[in-house]
Write a protein that holds these residues in place. Sequence first.
Motif, short mmCIF file in Angstrom:
data_model
loop_
_atom_site.label_atom_id
_atom_site.label_comp_id
_atom_site.label_asym_id
_atom_site.label_seq_id
_atom_site.Cartn_x
_atom_site.Cartn_y
_atom_site.Cartn_z
N ILE A 1 0.83 -1.20 0.00
CA ILE A 1 0.00 0.00 0.00
C ILE A 1 0.87 1.25 0.00
O ILE A 1 0.58 2.23 -0.70
CB ILE A 1 -0.95 -0.01 1.21
N CYS A 2 1.95 1.22 0.77
CA CYS A 2 2.83 2.38 0.88
C CYS A 2 3.61 2.65 -0.41
O CYS A 2 4.14 3.75 -0.59
CB CYS A 2 3.81 2.19 2.03
N LEU A 3 3.70 1.66 -1.29
CA LEU A 3 4.42 1.83 -2.55
C LEU A 3 3.48 1.89 -3.75
O LEU A 3 3.92 1.82 -4.90
CB LEU A 3 5.43 0.68 -2.74
N ASP A 4 2.18 2.03 -3.49
CA ASP A 4 1.18 2.03 -4.56
C ASP A 4 1.20 3.39 -5.28
O ASP A 4 0.87 4.43 -4.68
CB ASP A 4 -0.20 1.78 -3.95
N PRO A 5 1.57 3.42 -6.56
CA PRO A 5 1.62 4.70 -7.29
C PRO A 5 0.26 5.35 -7.49
O PRO A 5 0.19 6.55 -7.76
CB PRO A 5 2.26 4.32 -8.63
N SER A 6 -0.81 4.58 -7.35
CA SER A 6 -2.14 5.19 -7.44
C SER A 6 -2.53 5.93 -6.16
O SER A 6 -3.50 6.68 -6.14
CB SER A 6 -3.19 4.12 -7.75
N VAL A 7 -1.76 5.70 -5.10
CA VAL A 7 -2.01 6.35 -3.82
C VAL A 7 -0.98 7.45 -3.56
O VAL A 7 -1.32 8.53 -3.07
CB VAL A 7 -1.99 5.33 -2.67
N TRP A 8 0.28 7.17 -3.90
CA TRP A 8 1.38 8.08 -3.59
C TRP A 8 2.09 8.52 -4.86
O TRP A 8 2.42 7.69 -5.71
CB TRP A 8 2.39 7.40 -2.66
N ASP A 9 2.36 9.80 -4.97
CA ASP A 9 3.14 10.33 -6.07
C ASP A 9 4.62 9.99 -5.87
O ASP A 9 5.17 10.28 -4.79
CB ASP A 9 2.97 11.86 -6.16
#
Length: 508
Positions: free
Chosen positions: A400-408
């Motif tokens: 989750i912390c590396l999800d590009p849809s969540v984090w730029d």
Amino acid sequence: MMMELAPWASFLAVVLATALVLVVTALYRRNRKSYKLPPGPRAWPVIGNLNLMGPLPHHSLYTLSSRYGPLMSLRFGLVPVVVGSSVDAARSILKTNDLAFIDRPRTAAGKYTAYNNSSMLWSPYDDYWRQARKLWQTELLSTKQLKLYEHARGEEVSAMLRDLHAESSSSSGAAVALSDHLMMASLNVISRMVLGKKYVVKGSSGSSEDTTTAEEFGWMMEELFFLNGAVNIGDVIPWLNWLDPQGYIGRMKRLSKVLDRFLEKVLDEHDERRRRDGEAFVAMDMVDKLLQLADDPNLKVPITRDGVKAFTLWAMTELLKKPEVLTKATEELDRVVGRNRLVAEGDIPNLPYLEAIVKETMRTHPVAPLLTPRQSREDTSVGGYDIPAGTRVLINVMAICLDPSVWDKPMEFRPERFLGSSVDVRGQDLELLPFGSGRRMCPGHTLGLKMVHVTLANLLHGFHWRLPDGVAAEELSMEENFRMNVLRKVPLEAAAEPKLPAHLYVGP
């Protein structure tokens, strides 16, 4: 004659055991066909998908989820497993269906290191757990109780700074072993809050009948965290339990004896003070409170520590790699705190960039990248898929912390992403889950945050930090060691130069 028959008897036992495995596996597969399970890799007989797990399971599961999706079905031995690797999956499991997934699997670690699953971590969802959770929230780790121990946290952080000052001053700029100092500060804070005094002393020859050395206590905690995070083969292939092929159960039994001996000594001392003080007795620490609150005065409480050491080390590592971030943090500290005192807990709300650094560290290096496994209590549907009762459920926080849809640009360490952001770490925002969420959320998260903030703030405020001579930022190891929490594989060493007036480093 019996000597001649023994090999045949052993061979027959192996054949029968193999046949039993094949039959059970076939029945397992047949019974599972009625469910619409999430997608996942094909499982081998007996071992399931254990062959796909490397030394860092959260990385292995992250790679698999990129192929099979954010809700993935696996099998560890004979145990069905579902892995959630997205915000939506985490919300369904930890929020929407929290009660359905609130139970814990029965493991050897819970049996041998947690007094037969009587700890908050491994206890099943029952009256005992609900009562224990209430006690933690209202008595042991309440806001009032944490405030009472603010002086202890401050004293131990000051002592750490004093020792760092002495070591850095005598070493003429040579690197210091930061991890050792953080370990002592963490152990002493926990020891004073939970047990009432420092039961941990420095040095292999400094222990007495009522103390233990940092090495001894550190070993107990390291074993506790490793064994509670490791996959014990006997937990997922039950008939291998008696063989103990990994040696984990033997280590658990040894740890259980050492921990029990230590805890009995602690409880005896507290019981003696209760008897001596009589009606004038006043609870001084968590053990006192537990002995007051518990029906059984001999209740044994497994000791755990939070991720203070790991959070701080990862934060210091990233700051040493990013001098511009370190500069911004120190400028904020100089502006808000000044150079004439140390940082107090009351300063933390006025240090938004420091808070952003802590959040970004928890995002890029989650200390618990896989939340402690839950187990479904009933058949449940998530995302259009069936999750049968008895399924072990994992949340891959790292994914989750590396999800590009969540984090730029998720691979970058960039604290600025949290400036002005409402995203918090207390379980409400599913994109950042260092302490979990829902009813099974870590009860010590408030204490953990206080220690992380004040420790990191004082390290940055009290010293100029740099990498050791000859070490470039790109050479700094970021390898991990997997346990119930994740630590740096290579201990962090850095050069420290005191920058505050000398009298401020005089600790208790």
